[in-house]
Design an enzyme around this catalytic site. Structure first.
Site, mmCIF file in Angstrom:
data_model
loop_
_atom_site.group_PDB
_atom_site.id
_atom_site.type_symbol
_atom_site.label_atom_id
_atom_site.label_comp_id
_atom_site.label_asym_id
_atom_site.label_seq_id
_atom_site.Cartn_x
_atom_site.Cartn_y
_atom_site.Cartn_z
ATOM 1 N N CYS A 2 0.652 -1.243 0.046
ATOM 2 C CA CYS A 2 0.046 -0.016 -0.077
ATOM 3 C C CYS A 2 0.734 1.341 -0.004
ATOM 4 O O CYS A 2 1.519 1.555 0.992
ATOM 5 C CB CYS A 2 -0.873 0.038 1.194
ATOM 6 S SG CYS A 2 -1.691 1.413 1.658
ATOM 7 N N CYS A 18 0.161 3.780 2.817
ATOM 8 C CA CYS A 18 0.893 3.016 3.982
ATOM 9 C C CYS A 18 2.299 3.481 4.145
ATOM 10 O O CYS A 18 2.701 3.906 5.220
ATOM 11 C CB CYS A 18 0.329 1.705 4.334
ATOM 12 S SG CYS A 18 -1.181 1.216 4.100
#
Length: 99
Positions: free
Chosen positions: A24, A27
Site C-alpha cells: 500500500c 501506508c
C-alpha cells in the site's frame, strides 16, 4: 481470557494501531510520520502496526475497509478511528486528545 491483541490495547496509555499492508503506497507514506510521532511523544503513546494481510480477523473486527486505517485505543476501547494519510500534526493532536 484476553488474546495478545487485547492485552496490547488494554492500557492507560493511548495505543495507536496502524492497520497497513506492505503493498500500500499511502501506508508507506505514513510509516515515517508514525515513526516520528512515536519518537517525539515517547511514553505518551504506544504505536503498533498490524499487517491486514496477515491479521484479517483483527482488521475485520474493527471494520477496517481501507488502509491505512489508524485506530487509537485507550483502556481497550476505541477513542478515534481515521482512514487515510494523516499529517504529523493531526496525528499528534489525536493522541493528545486521548492522553
Amino acid at each position: 481470557m484476553k488474546g495478545k491483541f487485547e492485552t496490547l490495547i488494554d492500557q492507560d496509555t493511548p495505543v495507536l494501531v496502524d492497520f497497513y499492508a506492505d503493498w500500500c503506497g499511502p501506508c508507506q507514506m505514513m510509516a515515517p510520520v508514525l515513526k516520528e510521532v512515536a519518537q517525539e511523544m515517547g511514553d505518551k503513546v504506544k504505536v503498533i502496526k498490524i499487517d491486514v494481510d496477515k491479521n484479517q480477523p483483527i482488521a475485520q473486527r474493527f471494520g477496517v475497509r481501507s488502509i491505512p486505517t489508524l485506530i487509537l485505543f485507550k483502556n481497550g476501547k476505541v477513542v478515534e478511528n481515521k482512514a487515510g494519510v494523516m499529517t504529523k500534526r493531526d496525528l499528534a493532536q489525536m493522541i493528545e486528545r486521548a492522553s
